[in-house]
Design a protein around this motif. Structure first.
Motif, mmCIF file in Angstrom:
data_model
loop_
_atom_site.group_PDB
_atom_site.id
_atom_site.type_symbol
_atom_site.label_atom_id
_atom_site.label_comp_id
_atom_site.label_asym_id
_atom_site.label_seq_id
_atom_site.Cartn_x
_atom_site.Cartn_y
_atom_site.Cartn_z
ATOM 1 N N THR A 153 0.828 -1.206 0.000
ATOM 2 C CA THR A 153 0.000 0.000 0.000
ATOM 3 C C THR A 153 0.859 1.252 0.000
ATOM 4 O OG1 THR A 153 -1.745 -1.177 1.207
ATOM 5 C CG2 THR A 153 -1.820 1.234 1.226
ATOM 6 N N GLN A 154 1.938 1.220 0.792
ATOM 7 C CA GLN A 154 2.855 2.356 0.851
ATOM 8 C C GLN A 154 3.541 2.583 -0.495
ATOM 9 O OE1 GLN A 154 3.498 4.687 2.949
ATOM 10 N NE2 GLN A 154 5.339 5.544 1.983
ATOM 11 N N ALA A 155 3.989 1.500 -1.135
ATOM 12 C CA ALA A 155 4.670 1.619 -2.430
ATOM 13 C C ALA A 155 3.738 2.164 -3.499
ATOM 14 C CB ALA A 155 5.228 0.263 -2.851
ATOM 15 N N VAL B 266 3.001 6.363 -2.911
ATOM 16 C CA VAL B 266 3.992 7.412 -3.124
ATOM 17 C C VAL B 266 3.975 7.858 -4.582
ATOM 18 C CG1 VAL B 266 5.469 6.597 -1.260
ATOM 19 C CG2 VAL B 266 5.838 5.742 -3.582
ATOM 20 N N SER B 267 4.511 9.024 -4.834
ATOM 21 C CA SER B 267 4.578 9.544 -6.198
ATOM 22 C C SER B 267 6.025 9.920 -6.526
ATOM 23 C CB SER B 267 3.676 10.766 -6.350
ATOM 24 O OG SER B 267 3.683 11.235 -7.668
ATOM 25 N N PRO B 268 6.621 9.292 -7.536
ATOM 26 C CA PRO B 268 6.051 8.231 -8.370
ATOM 27 C C PRO B 268 5.951 6.907 -7.615
ATOM 28 C CG PRO B 268 8.340 8.542 -8.941
ATOM 29 C CD PRO B 268 8.017 9.625 -7.947
ATOM 30 N N VAL B 269 5.142 6.018 -8.118
ATOM 31 C CA VAL B 269 4.958 4.711 -7.497
ATOM 32 C C VAL B 269 6.301 3.994 -7.410
ATOM 33 C CG1 VAL B 269 3.933 2.432 -7.826
ATOM 34 C CG2 VAL B 269 2.564 4.482 -8.214
ATOM 35 N N ASP B 270 6.559 3.353 -6.279
ATOM 36 C CA ASP B 270 7.819 2.650 -6.055
ATOM 37 C C ASP B 270 7.750 1.271 -6.714
ATOM 38 O OD1 ASP B 270 10.172 1.553 -5.178
ATOM 39 O OD2 ASP B 270 9.913 2.134 -3.077
ATOM 40 N N TRP C 230 -0.178 -5.478 -10.849
ATOM 41 C CA TRP C 230 0.222 -6.001 -12.162
ATOM 42 C C TRP C 230 0.321 -4.903 -13.221
ATOM 43 C CZ3 TRP C 230 -2.531 -11.378 -13.254
ATOM 44 C CH2 TRP C 230 -1.976 -12.348 -12.395
ATOM 45 N N PRO C 231 -0.629 -3.963 -13.293
ATOM 46 C CA PRO C 231 -0.456 -2.892 -14.287
ATOM 47 C C PRO C 231 0.803 -2.068 -14.053
ATOM 48 C CG PRO C 231 -2.729 -2.975 -13.517
ATOM 49 C CD PRO C 231 -1.946 -3.873 -12.617
ATOM 50 N N ARG C 232 1.185 -1.896 -12.795
ATOM 51 C CA ARG C 232 2.410 -1.147 -12.483
ATOM 52 C C ARG C 232 3.649 -1.917 -12.912
ATOM 53 N NH1 ARG C 232 1.122 4.142 -11.615
ATOM 54 N NH2 ARG C 232 -0.652 4.322 -10.191
ATOM 55 N N LEU C 233 3.632 -3.225 -12.719
ATOM 56 C CA LEU C 233 4.786 -4.040 -13.106
ATOM 57 C C LEU C 233 5.009 -4.017 -14.611
ATOM 58 C CD1 LEU C 233 4.345 -7.181 -10.787
ATOM 59 C CD2 LEU C 233 5.755 -5.149 -10.404
ATOM 60 N N LEU C 234 3.920 -3.873 -15.359
ATOM 61 C CA LEU C 234 4.027 -3.796 -16.822
ATOM 62 C C LEU C 234 4.012 -2.358 -17.318
ATOM 63 C CD1 LEU C 234 1.741 -6.762 -17.961
ATOM 64 C CD2 LEU C 234 4.225 -6.587 -18.175
#
Length: 397
Positions: A31-33, A36-40, A64-68
């Protein structure tokens, strides 16, 4: 006896309490990652790799969308209607989807399953229409259905398209040449860790075709428990695109005793390896695959993979034909003759060759390096490699 039971129950309760605490802490870290901005993204990759992966489908929908690195505006797009008439892939996709009943949760109402199968067909045809350079292959639907069941049609369409143009790109060429090249990494990995298993498989001339369905479906086709499938997808999405072949290698290495006890015959060894156990220690194998990736990165294996003399048949039909024509022990006899001829030729010409490290030296090297890298260190190295690779494919801004 009562005391033993009491101690055992207490130990189980403590273990459950420890896992619950780690789970809560991990959810808080994710949740913390995300906040934050930008996403960790590096932190999210570590979370996806470490024990338990991303834990829930709700979290996967966010991570998953962040990982890709799929942009939010793409995620928000409603998928367009797909024209099925006169579509060159429709008939094959339809056949494959109709055969995919076991990929849906047991007990799911027929009406709900049939609706999801229609969405599955639409996602596949939609991605192929948007990207005419991609070619459908049997097994692709096994990957797409996993994303559909976790994410729903809209998100799954966006992520599958990104995945298809990056991680799965080599599988979607007109020919299987690049897929076979990726399979060629399997034997060098096994040789580095266990030369005895490698040599046995070479003597049996089993090749690597047994791992084809593992690789091109990200194990979705061969694992019956959906929890294990999504756990592996967490891992693969967070890593280098070649990580599935490392995971394939650790499965073979984990089954060392079964392999070496098998008759040294191509058909027998192929049958053994193609029947993947369902009770694998997944977390242990994931950690081991990460270790091997750190110790033997693709760059170190690339030359061997490109020159590897693969005896894998290009299709299962070819393999069946080859296996029926294989006489018992002919492989071993031919290998012995070839080795003897090579030794005699070497002695006659007095050529001093640069030998590969002996099995003993290899094991010493591995012992010095440490076969079980701490998960944190391995995860960090794997994540860093994924981050180094990703910009080449424009996965990160």
């Amino acid at each position: 006896m009562k005391t033993c039971r009491s101690v055992g129950a207490s130990s189980q309760m403590n273990g459950q309490h420890d896992w619950d605490s780690r789970r809560k802490r991990k959810i808080a870290d994710i949740t913390q990652a995300l906040s934050v901005s930008p996403v960790d993204v590096a932190a999210l990759r570590r979370m996806a790799i470490s024990e338990g992966g991303l834990l829930t489908d709700e979290i996967r929908c966010q991570v998953w969308p962040r990982l890709l690195n799929v942009p939010s505006q793409v995620l928000d797009q409603e998928p367009e209607t797909v024209e099925r008439e006169n579509n060159k892939d429709y008939n094959q996709v339809l056949l494959d989807v109709q055969r995919s009943l076991r990929r849906f949760p047991p007990g799911m109402p027929d009406e709900q399953r049939e609706g999801l199968q229609e969405e599955l067909i639409d996602i596949i045809l939609r991605v192929l229409k948007r990207n005419p350079q991609l070619h459908y292959y049997q097994g692709y639907h096994d990957i797409v259905v996993t994303f559909l069941l976790v994410l729903g049609e809209r998100l799954a369409t966006a992520l599958v398209e990104k995945l298809s143009t990056h991680h799965l790109r080599d599988f979607m060429d007109p020919t299987m040449d690049n897929t076979k090249h990726i399979l060629n990494y399997l034997m060098p990995i096994i040789e580095r860790v266990n030369p005895e298993v490698h040599d046995f498989m070479q003597q049996a001339e089993v090749g690597t075709v047994f791992a084809l369905s593992w690789l091109i479906t990200w194990f979705g086709h061969v694992l019956s428990d959906f929890r294990h499938v999504v756990r592996l997808y967490d891992f693969f999405l967070a890593c280098h695109p070649l990580m599935p072949i490392y995971f394939a290698a650790v499965i073979v290495l984990y089954r060392e005793e079964e392999v070496l006890e098998c008759e040294c015959d191509m058909a027998m060894v192929h049958h053994l390896l193609s029947q993947i156990p369902q009770d694998l220690p997944y977390e242990t194998l994931i950690s081991r695959a990460g270790d091997l990736f750190v110790q033997f990165p693709p760059s170190e294996l690339a030359k061997e993979a490109s020159s590897h003399d693969s005896v894998a048949a290009s299709t299962f039909k070819d393999f069946d034909l080859a296996s029926t024509q294989q006489r018992p022990d002919s492989v071993l006899r031919r290998r012995r003759k070839q080795k003897q001829a090579a030794l005699e030729s070497s002695a006659a010409t007095s050529v001093v060759a640069v030998a590969q490290p002996s099995a003993a030296r290899r094991f010493v090297r591995l012992a010095v390096m440490g076969l079980t890298v701490a998960l944190g260190a391995a995860a960090l190295a794997v994540v860093n490699t994924a981050l180094e690779w990703a910009p080449k494919l424009d996965l990160f801004p």
